[in-house]
Design a protein around this motif. Structure first.
Motif, PDB file in Angstrom:
ATOM      1  N   GLU A 149       0.841  -1.203   0.000  1.00 34.02           N
ATOM      2  CA  GLU A 149       0.000   0.000   0.000  1.00 34.02           C
ATOM      3  C   GLU A 149       0.878   1.257   0.000  1.00 34.02           C
ATOM      4  OE1 GLU A 149      -2.446   3.261   1.374  1.00 34.02           O
ATOM      5  OE2 GLU A 149      -1.103   2.336   2.801  1.00 34.02           O
ATOM      6  N   GLN A 195       2.278   1.813  -3.329  1.00 33.14           N
ATOM      7  CA  GLN A 195       1.274   2.269  -4.292  1.00 33.14           C
ATOM      8  C   GLN A 195       1.114   3.784  -4.221  1.00 33.14           C
ATOM      9  OE1 GLN A 195      -0.369   0.641  -6.545  1.00 33.14           O
ATOM     10  NE2 GLN A 195      -1.936   2.139  -7.143  1.00 33.14           N
ATOM     11  N   ARG A 196       1.088   4.302  -2.952  1.00 33.29           N
ATOM     12  CA  ARG A 196       0.911   5.752  -2.774  1.00 33.29           C
ATOM     13  C   ARG A 196       2.034   6.270  -1.880  1.00 33.29           C
ATOM     14  NH1 ARG A 196      -5.456   5.957  -1.452  1.00 33.29           N
ATOM     15  NH2 ARG A 196      -4.965   3.945  -0.544  1.00 33.29           N
ATOM     16  N   ARG A 255      -9.436   5.271   2.333  1.00 34.89           N
ATOM     17  CA  ARG A 255      -9.519   3.814   2.159  1.00 34.89           C
ATOM     18  C   ARG A 255     -10.731   3.215   2.864  1.00 34.89           C
ATOM     19  NH1 ARG A 255      -4.194   1.559   4.393  1.00 34.89           N
ATOM     20  NH2 ARG A 255      -5.005  -0.398   3.599  1.00 34.89           N
ATOM     21  N   ARG A 297     -13.715   2.379   1.927  1.00 36.93           N
ATOM     22  CA  ARG A 297     -14.377   1.247   1.289  1.00 36.93           C
ATOM     23  C   ARG A 297     -13.484   0.009   1.315  1.00 36.93           C
ATOM     24  NH1 ARG A 297     -16.501   1.655  -4.715  1.00 36.93           N
ATOM     25  NH2 ARG A 297     -14.462   0.803  -5.186  1.00 36.93           N
ATOM     26  N   GLU A 298     -12.205   0.284   1.117  1.00 31.81           N
ATOM     27  CA  GLU A 298     -11.222  -0.798   1.113  1.00 31.81           C
ATOM     28  C   GLU A 298     -11.178  -1.495   2.479  1.00 31.81           C
ATOM     29  OE1 GLU A 298      -6.779  -0.075   0.951  1.00 31.81           O
ATOM     30  OE2 GLU A 298      -7.638   0.764  -0.885  1.00 31.81           O
ATOM     31  N   THR A 335     -14.252  -3.420   2.942  1.00 28.51           N
ATOM     32  CA  THR A 335     -14.166  -4.679   2.194  1.00 28.51           C
ATOM     33  C   THR A 335     -13.375  -5.708   2.978  1.00 28.51           C
ATOM     34  OG1 THR A 335     -14.209  -3.395   0.159  1.00 28.51           O
ATOM     35  CG2 THR A 335     -13.500  -5.685  -0.034  1.00 28.51           C
ATOM     36  N   LEU A 336     -12.257  -5.230   3.567  1.00 29.01           N
ATOM     37  CA  LEU A 336     -11.436  -6.160   4.366  1.00 29.01           C
ATOM     38  C   LEU A 336     -12.262  -6.716   5.522  1.00 29.01           C
ATOM     39  CD1 LEU A 336      -7.994  -4.342   4.494  1.00 29.01           C
ATOM     40  CD2 LEU A 336      -8.506  -6.482   3.352  1.00 29.01           C
ATOM     41  N   MET A 337     -13.095  -5.851   6.107  1.00 28.87           N
ATOM     42  CA  MET A 337     -13.965  -6.330   7.196  1.00 28.87           C
ATOM     43  C   MET A 337     -14.947  -7.365   6.659  1.00 28.87           C
ATOM     44  SD  MET A 337     -14.759  -3.060   9.510  1.00 28.87           S
ATOM     45  CE  MET A 337     -14.773  -3.492  11.212  1.00 28.87           C
ATOM     46  N   PRO A 357     -18.672  -1.032   8.610  1.00 25.00           N
ATOM     47  CA  PRO A 357     -18.255  -1.908   7.511  1.00 25.00           C
ATOM     48  C   PRO A 357     -19.182  -1.858   6.303  1.00 25.00           C
ATOM     49  CG  PRO A 357     -18.999  -3.178   9.411  1.00 25.00           C
ATOM     50  CD  PRO A 357     -19.066  -1.765   9.806  1.00 25.00           C
ATOM     51  N   SER A 358     -20.403  -1.334   6.527  1.00 25.78           N
ATOM     52  CA  SER A 358     -21.305  -1.318   5.378  1.00 25.78           C
ATOM     53  C   SER A 358     -20.860  -0.323   4.300  1.00 25.78           C
ATOM     54  CB  SER A 358     -22.735  -1.012   5.832  1.00 25.78           C
ATOM     55  OG  SER A 358     -22.755   0.195   6.542  1.00 25.78           O
ATOM     56  N   CYS A 400     -18.519  -0.680   2.588  1.00 28.17           N
ATOM     57  CA  CYS A 400     -18.026  -1.472   1.463  1.00 28.17           C
ATOM     58  C   CYS A 400     -19.110  -1.623   0.381  1.00 28.17           C
ATOM     59  CB  CYS A 400     -17.541  -2.837   1.930  1.00 28.17           C
ATOM     60  SG  CYS A 400     -18.819  -3.815   2.705  1.00 28.17           S
ATOM     61  N   PHE A 401     -20.337  -1.371   0.795  1.00 28.10           N
ATOM     62  CA  PHE A 401     -21.426  -1.484  -0.192  1.00 28.10           C
ATOM     63  C   PHE A 401     -21.677  -0.155  -0.884  1.00 28.10           C
ATOM     64  CE2 PHE A 401     -22.521  -4.822   2.957  1.00 28.10           C
ATOM     65  CZ  PHE A 401     -22.387  -5.908   2.113  1.00 28.10           C
ATOM     66  N   GLN A 402     -21.062   0.903  -0.308  1.00 28.79           N
ATOM     67  CA  GLN A 402     -21.346   2.222  -0.869  1.00 28.79           C
ATOM     68  C   GLN A 402     -20.370   2.566  -1.986  1.00 28.79           C
ATOM     69  OE1 GLN A 402     -21.087   4.646   2.617  1.00 28.79           O
ATOM     70  NE2 GLN A 402     -22.851   3.629   3.555  1.00 28.79           N
ATOM     71  N   ASP A 403     -20.834   3.457  -2.814  1.00 29.07           N
ATOM     72  CA  ASP A 403     -20.003   3.879  -3.937  1.00 29.07           C
ATOM     73  C   ASP A 403     -19.187   5.087  -3.508  1.00 29.07           C
ATOM     74  OD1 ASP A 403     -18.905   4.142  -6.358  1.00 29.07           O
ATOM     75  OD2 ASP A 403     -20.699   4.894  -7.375  1.00 29.07           O
ATOM     76  N   THR A 417     -29.273  -2.632   1.357  1.00 34.54           N
ATOM     77  CA  THR A 417     -27.867  -2.710   1.803  1.00 34.54           C
ATOM     78  C   THR A 417     -27.792  -2.939   3.301  1.00 34.54           C
ATOM     79  OG1 THR A 417     -27.259  -1.280  -0.012  1.00 34.54           O
ATOM     80  CG2 THR A 417     -25.653  -1.505   1.743  1.00 34.54           C
ATOM     81  N   SER A 435     -25.903  -5.972   5.085  1.00 34.29           N
ATOM     82  CA  SER A 435     -24.886  -5.763   6.125  1.00 34.29           C
ATOM     83  C   SER A 435     -25.233  -6.571   7.366  1.00 34.29           C
ATOM     84  CB  SER A 435     -24.790  -4.289   6.505  1.00 34.29           C
ATOM     85  OG  SER A 435     -24.405  -3.532   5.386  1.00 34.29           O
ATOM     86  N   MET A 472     -22.050  -7.659   9.736  1.00 30.57           N
ATOM     87  CA  MET A 472     -21.225  -6.446   9.829  1.00 30.57           C
ATOM     88  C   MET A 472     -21.977  -5.305  10.498  1.00 30.57           C
ATOM     89  SD  MET A 472     -19.055  -6.400   6.334  1.00 30.57           S
ATOM     90  CE  MET A 472     -20.406  -6.280   5.209  1.00 30.57           C
ATOM     91  N   ARG A 520     -17.396 -14.909   9.575  1.00 29.19           N
ATOM     92  CA  ARG A 520     -17.690 -14.230   8.298  1.00 29.19           C
ATOM     93  C   ARG A 520     -16.666 -14.627   7.239  1.00 29.19           C
ATOM     94  NH1 ARG A 520     -18.425  -9.262  10.223  1.00 29.19           N
ATOM     95  NH2 ARG A 520     -16.259  -8.640  10.063  1.00 29.19           N
ATOM     96  N   PHE A 526     -19.514  -7.530  -4.684  1.00 26.76           N
ATOM     97  CA  PHE A 526     -19.951  -6.128  -4.668  1.00 26.76           C
ATOM     98  C   PHE A 526     -20.179  -5.606  -6.080  1.00 26.76           C
ATOM     99  CE2 PHE A 526     -17.073  -6.945  -1.138  1.00 26.76           C
ATOM    100  CZ  PHE A 526     -17.849  -6.584  -0.045  1.00 26.76           C
ATOM    101  N   ASN A 568     -19.216  -2.725  -7.143  1.00 25.55           N
ATOM    102  CA  ASN A 568     -17.987  -2.076  -7.640  1.00 25.55           C
ATOM    103  C   ASN A 568     -16.776  -2.974  -7.462  1.00 25.55           C
ATOM    104  OD1 ASN A 568     -19.152   0.408  -8.494  1.00 25.55           O
ATOM    105  ND2 ASN A 568     -19.449   0.880  -6.322  1.00 25.55           N
ATOM    106  N   ASN A 620     -14.871  -3.910  -5.471  1.00 22.25           N
ATOM    107  CA  ASN A 620     -14.102  -3.678  -4.236  1.00 22.25           C
ATOM    108  C   ASN A 620     -12.783  -4.441  -4.189  1.00 22.25           C
ATOM    109  OD1 ASN A 620     -16.388  -2.243  -3.681  1.00 22.25           O
ATOM    110  ND2 ASN A 620     -16.583  -2.973  -1.573  1.00 22.25           N
ATOM    111  N   TRP A 645      -3.930  -1.783  -5.143  1.00 23.67           N
ATOM    112  CA  TRP A 645      -2.476  -1.963  -5.273  1.00 23.67           C
ATOM    113  C   TRP A 645      -2.049  -3.429  -5.186  1.00 23.67           C
ATOM    114  CZ3 TRP A 645      -4.658   0.663  -1.147  1.00 23.67           C
ATOM    115  CH2 TRP A 645      -4.662  -0.012   0.071  1.00 23.67           C
ATOM    116  N   ILE A 669      -5.932 -13.010   5.614  1.00 17.96           N
ATOM    117  CA  ILE A 669      -6.354 -12.272   6.826  1.00 17.96           C
ATOM    118  C   ILE A 669      -6.153 -13.127   8.070  1.00 17.96           C
ATOM    119  CG2 ILE A 669      -8.386 -11.343   8.052  1.00 17.96           C
ATOM    120  CD1 ILE A 669      -9.251 -10.175   5.323  1.00 17.96           C
ATOM    121  N   ASP A 710     -24.239  -7.862  -3.834  1.00 19.93           N
ATOM    122  CA  ASP A 710     -24.901  -6.556  -3.897  1.00 19.93           C
ATOM    123  C   ASP A 710     -24.774  -6.011  -5.317  1.00 19.93           C
ATOM    124  OD1 ASP A 710     -26.082  -4.144  -3.197  1.00 19.93           O
ATOM    125  OD2 ASP A 710     -24.189  -3.253  -2.548  1.00 19.93           O
TER     126      ASP A 710
END
Lengths: 252, 416, 233
Positions: free
Chosen positions: B10, B13-14, B319, B321-322, B325-327, B409-410, B412-415, C45, C49, C54, C81, C89, C91, C93, C97, C110, C166
């Motif tokens: 990571e 990357q940045r 990060r 959403r990222e 997503t990990l969650m 964590p939700s 991750c569903f959002q844009d 959503t 969740s 979550m 989970r 998803f 998008n 997700n 990188w 993980i 989703d």
């Protein structure tokens, strides 16, 4: 007869006065250079007092007056010369005594053997000047010290006496043979009584004695006839007078 | 794939924000390491000087301003050489050696050097021995003169063994027994630069000098000097019989105080200071440098910490959403916290290491021109730098890490 | 397999309570394909969740594979989970990188499974999705369809019992959309995995065993035949 006696007396007086006048002239050698004064003094066995100065200020005059007085008192043994440190004609002697680099006014006394028997700056006393007049043997001791040597002085009860065994061994030892000068002084020599007085030894002592002096003027000890070589060497090392390995442990 | 490599990828990357934070930390650590190394080396040098120079005293012109012992003769002011004889004639107790010096800035083959006139001990031994009669009288009449001070007569030792005549020992003893008028002792750096070896000859101010010895490197400015007989240097400088400084070597520490007041009375026109006074000043300077470096370090570390916090907050926000997503993939809040803290730790340790290297290099490159001493890097400064940069990174990234752990964590569903 | 008992979720927005999910009950058997449709903001959503463990519901109970999901300790739930639930998803997700291979490995990494296992399993899945030659590419170097295939591979690497998707086809062309749908259907048919899919796309919903509608936080059953008509129309 009376006239003859009177004439003889007058002549004798003239001779004495003349001699005295001559002596006075040679004691205060205004015309001779310091170098010539030193050479003459050496030949005649006299002490030379050189007064180095920069300004003829009060201090200089005071020192000159004291020294002149002393020279007058010992006209038969001394000479005096006043030397300006920037006098080109005297540069030889000025350089010899490094007079431009010593605090002036300063009086330096030079023995007939070349030993310097005193140096005083700014002021001087009759007592100090008296101290600068040495016996022949004492002057030898001083010269040895000024040549960076240890003076091993053997005081002998008679002219025929032998120096102490330890002194002889010391003078032959590897450590000190080339660093020592042996000066023998006999108690029978009347002219050396002053030396005995200065080193505080009774001239009537029946046994030989030895005194050690180290540069620049350290009295390392006066030892009886039964002194050992070890004691002598130990004294030298303990004093740190020679910077040998043995000394370094003792010298802080 | 381990969490470590996840963080590292990571950062790669940045890199820009992380680099900015890392540089802020590195700056703080480098300042600490550099200044502390210089201060430490200077302190070590001072301690070495103290043990080497012992009970030394400097007699200086009143107007002379000096900062350290090795430059005590570079102030340009002079005093008469007759002061040396004055000290000898005063028979001050505890004077063991004397080293008057006169410096002349000049060039050899267009290389600038400091020509330093030194007086061989034989010169003042000679004058000291002119007092033989008085000295003997005092010893015989008044008892041991040295009774004022045990094991110390106050007389210069005048017998010299062969080892003392080794000219190379000058760099250590700072005293030379004898030196011919046109003989020179060459400092290690000068000898190397001018390719001078023993017995070689060189031209200096129109005179030909012979290299009597090349001195071993001492790590001081003496390595850049050429030493010759004081009187020769006086003639060349056309200043007459003067010196810049007279160093008086006392026999031991105990005599120093008495000797200083005696010399002050004797030479009212001169300034008499002890090496320890000089060293005190230097120690004070080191202490100040050291404290300033800690202050600078603290400020820069706060800046670094703030920078890390800012980078980490921005990072967590960007990060979201990222992290969500990990969650979703099973990461616990603790895992996300570790992710953030590990990144901060990498920045902190990276900054610490970069700072350590930069500070070390800076100290080695710049240090000698500041303090004239061979530099050694301060290990405690490195240790503290690394520990504190790590701790700062941890402390300042604690809140961003908490924020990551408490992320909804939700997202991750959002844009986003 | 999955049971929601009187689950509701309230948010507070500008100090006003908002009912995102109103007293919802649902029972889903193993190996079923459920589609949930509904307009934006209807609570889909939020439901996903909650189902994914979550987002804790305000009230009610969520049971998955016999475990009351929100009674579990957060770290146990996270592991649960990781092992039992897979997400897909809209998008994708993907972590930008990481390479495709690393993204697929992520769920295994993980909890620190062996690197060799991670890699071989990920490569298997990439092969299955015909992405072997793209293993070392970053997401930005992949098409949307490829990215979603990578995301599917990531979801399947842990062979989850429940897949929550989703809008998985929302950003895909018809061909890719078909592939995703086929994959999800396969999951149900071949692996007996349960799929719950949230979508606007009625044609996809029509492939489901059950279709449910979400409206203003209320979940209701919809006839799949109606959806078939809507999709055909």
């Amino acid at each position: 007869m009376k006239t003859l006696k009177c004439t003889q007396f007058c002549l004798a007086m003239l001779f004495v006065l003349g001699n005295a006048a001559l002596n006075t002239t040679s004691a205060f050698s205004a015309d001779l250079s310091a170098r010539q004064v030193l050479e003459n003094a050496s030949e005649e066995g006299k002490y030379t007092y050189l007064l180095f100065y920069r300004n003829n200020d009060q201090r200089t005059r005071m020192m000159e007056s004291e020294t002149s007085q002393h020279v007058k008192n010992h006209a038969d043994r001394t000479q005096f010369k006043k030397v300006h440190v920037y006098d080109r004609g005297e540069s030889d002697v000025v350089n010899q005594f490094d007079a431009k680099r010593i605090p002036v006014p300063a009086v330096i006394a030079v023995a007939p053997n070349g030993a310097i028997t005193c140096i005083h700056n700014r002021s001087i006393s009759q007592q100090q000047l008296e101290r600068s007049l040495l016996t022949t043997k004492y002057a030898e001791v001083v010269l040895a010290l000024q040549n960076d040597k240890i003076a091993v002085v053997s005081l002998l009860p008679t002219d025929d006496s032998k120096p102490t065994k330890a002194a002889r061994q010391f003078l032959k030892s590897d450590d000190f043979s080339d660093r020592s000068v042996h000066i023998q002084v006999s108690a029978e020599d009347e002219s050396e009584r002053d030396f005995y007085a200065r080193v505080k030894v009774d001239p009537e002592t029946e046994q030989s004695q030895v005194i050690l002096f180290a540069p620049p003027g350290r009295h390392l000890g006066t030892f009886d006839n039964d002194v050992t070589l070890e004691t002598l060497t130990e004294k030298v090392h303990a004093s740190g007078s020679c910077n040998c390995e043995k000394c370094k442990h003792n010298h802080n | 794939m381990k969490i470590r490599s996840l963080v590292w990828k990571e950062i790669r990357q940045r890199p820009a924000p992380s680099l900015a934070a890392l540089l802020a930390v590195a700056l703080g650590v480098s300042a600490l390491v550099c200044v502390q190394s210089i201060a430490d080396s200077s302190a070590q040098q001072v301690a070495r000087q103290m043990s080497e120079l012992g009970a030394n005293i400097l007699v200086l012109p009143k107007s002379a301003n000096l900062q350290d012992y090795y430059a005590a003769d570079l102030h340009g002011e002079t005093l008469p050489e007759e002061y040396v004889t004055s000290i000898i004639l005063a028979q001050a107790v505890g004077v063991e050696e004397m080293a008057p010096k006169l410096c002349l800035q000049t060039t050899i083959q267009e290389t600038p050097i400091t020509l330093t006139g030194i007086l061989p001990r034989s010169e003042f031994f000679k004058k000291s021995s002119w007092q033989s009669v008085d000295l003997m009288f005092q010893e015989m009449e008044a008892g041991a003169l040295g009774s004022q001070h045990e094991n110390c007569t106050g007389r210069t030792c005048q017998l010299t063994d062969e080892s003392m005549k080794d000219l190379k020992s000058y760099s250590k003893t700072r005293v030379v027994h004898d030196l011919a008028p046109y003989d020179a002792l060459i400092g290690a750096d000068v000898a190397q630069k001018l390719q001078l070896t023993e017995e070689s000859e060189f031209q200096l101010l129109g005179d030909t000098f012979r290299v009597a010895a090349v001195l071993p490197a001492s790590g001081t400015i003496d390595d850049q000097r050429v030493f010759a007989h004081l009187h020769t240097v006086q003639d060349l400088s056309e200043q007459g019989p003067v010196v810049n400084v007279i160093e008086v070597m006392g026999c031991c520490e105990d005599v120093t105080a008495g000797l200083v007041s005696e010399l002050e009375d004797l030479l009212p026109e001169a300034r008499v200071i002890t090496i320890s006074q000089l060293v005190e000043a230097q120690v004070g300077m080191n202490r100040l440098m050291s404290r300033l470096s800690y202050l600078l370090f603290a400020i820069l570390m706060l800046v670094g910490g703030a920078s890390i916090a800012s980078v980490m907050f921005a990072n967590v926000s960007e990060r979201r959403r990222e992290l969500g997503t990990l969650m979703a993939l099973g990461a616990t809040p603790r895992y996300l916290q570790r992710l953030v803290l590990m990144k901060a730790a990498m920045i902190g340790i990276g900054g610490g290491l970069t700072g350590m290297i930069a500070g070390g290099v800076l100290a080695i490159v710049v240090g000698p021109s500041i303090v004239d001493v061979p530099l050694s890097i301060s290990i405690p400064a490195i240790g503290w730098g690394l520990i504190i940069s790590f701790l700062i990174a941890m402390i300042f990234s604690y809140l961003p890490a908490r924020k990551a752990a408490h992320l909804d964590p939700s997202v991750c569903f959002q844009d986003v | 397999m999955l049971e929601l008992i009187e689950v509701s979720k309230q948010y507070s927005r500008r100090n006003q309570p908002v009912d995102a999910l109103r007293s919802t009950s649902l029972k889903v058997d193993t190996g079923k394909f459920i589609a949930i449709v509904g307009p934006s903001g209807s609570g889909k959503t939020t439901l996903l969740s909650i189902l994914g463990g979550m987002l804790a519901p305000s009230s009610g109970e969520v049971k998955l594979l016999g475990e009351s999901l929100y009674q579990l300790d957060s770290s146990v739930r996270a592991k649960f989970r990781n092992e039992k639930i897979g997400f897909v998803f809209q998008n994708f997700n993907l972590v930008p990188w990481l390479t495709a291979l690393e993204n697929v490995q992520l769920p295994l990494s993980i909890f620190g499974s062996e690197a060799d296992v991670q890699q071989s399993r990920a490569m298997e899945l990439l092969e299955r999705f015909q992405l072997t030659d793209r293993a070392d590419h970053k997401p930005s170097e992949l098409s949307a369809g490829q990215q979603q295939r990578v995301a599917l591979a990531r979801t399947l690497i842990t062979t989850p019992k429940l897949i929550l998707a989703d809008e998985p086809t929302g950003n895909l062309d018809p061909e890719a959309k078909q592939l995703v749908l086929e994959t999800l259907v396969n999951c149900r048919e071949k692996s007996g995995q349960t799929v719950i899919l949230v979508t606007h796309d009625h044609s996809i919903a029509s492939s489901a065993d059950r279709v449910m509608t979400m409206k203003e936080g209320i979940l209701s059953e919809t006839s799949s035949s109606i959806l078939s008509v809507v999709a055909a129309g």
